[in-house]
Design a protein around this motif. Structure first.
Motif, PDB file in Angstrom:
ATOM      1  N   UNK A  72       0.812  -1.203   0.000  1.00 17.29           N
ATOM      2  CA  UNK A  72       0.000   0.000   0.000  1.00 17.29           C
ATOM      3  C   UNK A  72       0.849   1.259   0.000  1.00 17.29           C
ATOM      4  N   UNK A  73       2.124   1.147   0.336  1.00 21.57           N
ATOM      5  CA  UNK A  73       3.007   2.307   0.356  1.00 21.57           C
ATOM      6  C   UNK A  73       3.740   2.450  -0.971  1.00 21.57           C
ATOM      7  N   UNK A 111      -2.267   4.264  -0.423  1.00 26.89           N
ATOM      8  CA  UNK A 111      -3.268   4.337   0.638  1.00 26.89           C
ATOM      9  C   UNK A 111      -3.605   5.788   0.990  1.00 26.89           C
ATOM     10  N   UNK A 142      -6.026   6.964  -1.684  1.00 25.66           N
ATOM     11  CA  UNK A 142      -7.322   6.314  -1.434  1.00 25.66           C
ATOM     12  C   UNK A 142      -8.053   6.980  -0.273  1.00 25.66           C
ATOM     13  N   UNK A 143      -7.296   7.372   0.748  1.00 25.44           N
ATOM     14  CA  UNK A 143      -7.917   8.076   1.874  1.00 25.44           C
ATOM     15  C   UNK A 143      -8.562   9.369   1.406  1.00 25.44           C
ATOM     16  N   UNK A 180      11.983   5.691  -7.767  1.00 22.72           N
ATOM     17  CA  UNK A 180      11.750   5.324  -6.376  1.00 22.72           C
ATOM     18  C   UNK A 180      12.751   5.999  -5.450  1.00 22.72           C
ATOM     19  N   UNK A 203       5.252  12.931  -2.250  1.00 22.76           N
ATOM     20  CA  UNK A 203       4.912  11.534  -2.477  1.00 22.76           C
ATOM     21  C   UNK A 203       3.413  11.362  -2.394  1.00 22.76           C
ATOM     22  N   UNK A 233      12.039   8.567  -2.530  1.00 20.28           N
ATOM     23  CA  UNK A 233      12.367   8.151  -1.172  1.00 20.28           C
ATOM     24  C   UNK A 233      13.168   9.207  -0.429  1.00 20.28           C
TER      25      UNK A 233
END
Lengths: 400, 389, 77
Positions: A139-140, A183, A186-187, A169, A179, A173
């Motif tokens: 999810x990350x 998830x 989606x929130x 990536x 970023x 990072x």
């Protein structure tokens, strides 16, 4: 045979039987049978479906370097293979990909997800649903949007990192760019404002003087080898509705409280100086005005160090000059924050999460205004206070 | 001869220590609660789901208070024995149907949840009956050995489970956003109590300690205090896990299945420890085996006492088969299971969990133990007759 | 059917030594419970209508959960 020996024999037999099923039996998959996806791209297919492109890692070729499969010659084999499939749904497209692959597609090591502009405008809910529902995905995982088609970006193989998706990536990072994790986006769909920002990535040529060769497969002038971050896409309820340029995106990071570090060039009559922002404290607060309406206060504190004198001979030994630099930096930050705020108001999209801030800090007010928030947000008073402090000049005070 | 029976027979003061009782309480109630409650609490009470986990605690402490008083009046008797002693064989049997119904219904529920998790997270192609049957092997064997073995198994498993939870929490720390827990107390008491209802039904499973605590050591107060402490720790655990899920997933926490397992999908420690799913499954399996062993033991013991048997062990294998069948057939799909747990379990679990000890307590208080109504179940029946082979 | 026969064989091997030591009540309970489990398994595999927990309790508590546990939308996200 005594009872004790019989019991031990029975226990040993039971252990042996259990070890037979420890490997998973029905669910056993050999490691060599896994096709590990390092990056995936989702594009809109002509008939309303999806075109899914995956970049499969070829671990046997990683040590020898080399770019994407088929991208060039050299003695090194390709480190990645890029495969596409089309279908009416994401599931069908992935099934089409799977038919062409010898192994079992493994999503657990997917590092980046690229979404093409057309697919993003149609809505990214199917992409989010796929990543959230499947137990194998992480999810990350970072989401990125691409103007135009996203699939071709997986073909790009920068010479300094294999596989190519690692470039994206690692850049994300180190928090050089905002970023947008699966998830988190989606929130945002479930909040009142329903808005989010997703970084934009484009293919570009490397900076002049940089090496475009090295490794295998990166070819000559006809093959782009750099992936550049050029702003962010604005999404409302999962659909792409607009773009932010780099300045607006930086401003949005300040206002969202996600800005961490970066380098800012400042110009003054005495010269040009680049300062590197080391430490940032951002405090966001929703307050209640006298008439009962909400307002937002954002306080930004940035501590910096001079990283480079670009031109001229600025008096870095003079504390008053450092104060001038601090004020100039504060003005620069304030300028980009204002740009982001103006963009949010112009598009009437609350990607700065002010609605969530008001709901958290002033629930009483939010209970009254949440139904009218799209109309209230453009007029919402926002007070931005910026303080910047240039604390250090580095190991050198002046060269001349 | 089992060690417990020999100890009891020799008049030694063998009994579950308070620490074992506390850990058994945590295993019996906490394992499934930590896995299943956070999503339900968030679905009902939003940002205040973690508060609902604490609000529900009294519903679990009430059965413990009643059971403690029963133990004070008639020490060393299980809930069924208490009922039989107060109301005689027929009346006691009728009253014993309540805890028996709770055990018969909730044992397959816990196994179903366990099979759901393992089937979703790891063994997707393995038939459910194979998963459930294999997981039942160790609890079945442990239950046949008696409460001492079960307690020792639990003291090994529960710290492993807690350690794994802490490891997962530490590796997901950077994903936490405390502002997701705001606002506090904005939704009012309605959603808070709605969220507390299923949690209360979960905690009310403490009524089943009425089948375990008769095997306590000499210190009655310390034993029951340990049970209360264990339940309180479970409540805190559920609250912390719910708060953790909320702080990471926000509104998404109420829409995902098994929120604690979704946390493992965002864990990241120095880009090195990322895929922690296996760690959580280890914790889950370790805790679940201990929990299933304890529940299954209570089920077989309760049923054997209802039937007036001397030994509960003859029932273990056939009841295992029955529980496996119930686990695999009662629910058509996960949505039906989740809907039942969210909408029906609050009433079913609360009614049985609080009703069982309450009615037995009322019976004992009103009728009292009489010499003529003393249950003719010898002490050896509680620990089982010596097993051959 | 082969699975059930295998299970019964294993169970007889495991329990036959204990069966000899149990009293009449224990043996009756053992075989009766096995019979119930076996009948249940056969009924399920034959797709007969077998009462289930959600079926029985759902009807009993449906009016309650509809009235008391109806969720309201959370506006604070």
């Amino acid at each position: 045979m005594s009872a004790r020996i019989r019991r031990r024999a029975a226990a040993l037999l039971a252990l042996v039987c259990l070890t037979l099923v420890l490997s998973g039996c029905w669910d056993r998959i050999e490691l060599a049978d896994l096709d590990m996806v390092s990056g995936v791209a989702f594009d809109a297919a002509p008939n309303g479906g999806f075109r899914v492109t995956v970049s499969i890692v070829l671990p046997q070729n990683l040590a020898t370097g080399g770019g994407v499969g088929g991208a060039g010659g050299g003695s090194a084999g390709p480190s990645e293979a890029v495969v596409s499939g089309t279908g009416a749904t994401i599931g069908e497209a992935i099934t089409a990909i799977g038919r062409g692959l010898p192994g079992h597609i493994f999503w657990g090591h997917t590092r980046v997800v690229l979404i093409g502009e057309a697919a993003a405008r149609r809505g990214i809910q199917p992409v989010l649903d796929f990543f959230l529902r499947s137990p194998a995905t992480r999810l990350a995982t970072d989401l990125l949007v691409v103007r135009g088609e996203a699939g071709p970006l997986l073909q790009v193989s920068p010479p300094y990192r294999v596989p190519g998706t690692d470039v994206l990536y690692e850049h994300l990072r180190r928090q050089r760019e905002p970023r947008a994790l699966v998830y988190e986006v989606a929130q945002s769909l479930l909040t009142t404002s329903g808005a989010s920002l997703i970084p934009e990535v484009q293919v570009g040529r490397p900076a002049p003087g940089g090496s475009a060769g090295g490794g295998g497969g990166s070819g000559g002038a006809t093959s782009p080898t750099a992936l550049l971050f050029t702003g962010a896409g604005v999404l409302q309820r999962g659909r792409l509705v607009g773009w932010l340029n780099e300045d607006q995106m930086r401003g949005a990071m300040w206002l969202l409280g996600t800005a961490r570090q970066g380098t800012v060039a400042l110009r003054s009559p005495q010269g040009s100086v680049s300062v590197h922002i080391n430490r940032v404290r951002i405090h966001r607060q929703a307050v209640r005005l006298a008439d009962g309406s909400p307002a937002v206060r954002i306080r930004i504190d940035a501590e910096d160090v001079v990283s480079q004198v670009d031109a001229g001979n600025p008096p870095l030994g003079d504390p008053r000059y450092l104060l001038q630099l601090s004020n100039a930096l504060a003005a620069s930050i304030r300028g980009s924050a204002d740009l982001a705020l103006a963009a949010a108001r112009a598009e009437d999209v609350d990607f700065l999460e002010f609605g969530r801030l008001v709901a958290a800090d002033q629930p009483g007010i939010w209970g009254r205004v949440h139904g009218d928030w799209p109309g209230i947000f453009p007029r919402l008073p926002v007070v931005i206070a910026v303080r910047a402090h240039v604390r250090q000049v580095g190991n050198l005070v002046r060269l001349q | 001869m089992s060690r417990a029976a020999s100890h009891r027979g020799a008049g030694e003061a063998w009994g579950l220590t308070p620490f074992q009782i506390g850990v058994c309480t945590m295993a019996m109630i906490g394992v499934t609660a930590v896995a299943g409650l956070p999503t339900i609490l968030t679905a009902y009470a939003g940002q205040e789901g973690w508060i609902a986990a604490l609000v529900a605690l009294p519903a679990g402490l009430l059965p413990l208070v009643l059971l403690h008083d029963l133990d004070r009046r008639q020490p060393g008797l299980t809930l069924v024995e208490q009922a039989r002693q107060a109301l005689g064989p027929i009346g006691g049997l009728v009253l014993s149907l309540l805890p028996l119904a709770l055990l018969l219904s909730a044992t397959p529920l816990g196994a179903h949840q366990q099979a759901d998790i393992v089937g979703l997270e790891g063994l997707r192609h393995t038939p459910t009956v194979v998963i459930v049957a294999l997981f039942f092997l160790v609890p079945l064997y442990a239950a046949r050995q008696g409460p001492e073995v079960l307690a020792r198994l639990t003291t090994l498993s529960v710290p492993v489970a807690i350690g794994a939870l802490l490891l997962i929490a530490s590796t997901s720390l950077r994903s936490v956003r405390a502002e997701n827990l705001q606002p506090i107390f904005a939704l009012g008491w309605g959603p808070l109590l709605q969220g507390a209802a299923p949690a209360a039904a979960w905690y009310a499973e403490s009524a089943l300690l009425g089948f375990l605590l008769p095997f306590r050591g000499r210190d009655r107060r310390a034993s029951w205090a340990a049970a209360g402490a264990g339940l309180t720790i479970v409540s805190l655990q559920v609250a912390l896990v719910t708060a953790w899920d909320l702080s990471i997933f926000g509104p998404l926490a109420g829409r995902v299945t098994f929120a604690i397992f979704q946390v493992t999908r965002v864990t990241n420690l120095a880009e090195f420890l990322t895929h922690m799913d296996s760690v959580l499954v280890i914790a889950w399996v370790a805790g679940e085996i201990a929990r299933m062993g304890l529940w299954f033991y209570c089920l077989c013991l309760a049923l054997s006492q209802c039937l007036g048997l001397r030994d509960y062990r003859p029932l273990t294998l056939p009841m295992a088969a029955a529980v496996i069948i119930a686990t695999c057939t009662w629910f058509e799909n996960s949505s039906q299971f989740n809907a039942w747990v969210m909408h029906v379990w609050p009433f079913w679990g609360l009614a049985l969990g609080i009703g069982s000890p309450l009615l037995v307590w009322l019976a004992v208080v009103l009728r009292g133990p009489g010499p003529g109504r003393r249950a003719a179940i010898p002490a050896a029946a509680r620990l089982g007759a010596p097993e051959r082979g | 059917m082969f699975g059930l026969a295998a299970v019964f064989t294993l169970l007889w091997v495991w329990e036959r030594r204990n069966l000899a030591g149990w009293g009449g009540g224990e043996r009756a309970a053992f075989w009766t419970t096995w019979g119930v489990a076996l009948a249940w398994s056969v009924a399920v595999q034959a797709h007969l209508h077998v009462p289930t927990l959600p079926g029985m309790t759902g009807r009993l508590f449906r009016p309650l959960w509809g009235a008391l546990l109806r969720q309201r939308p959370d506006i604070y996200w």
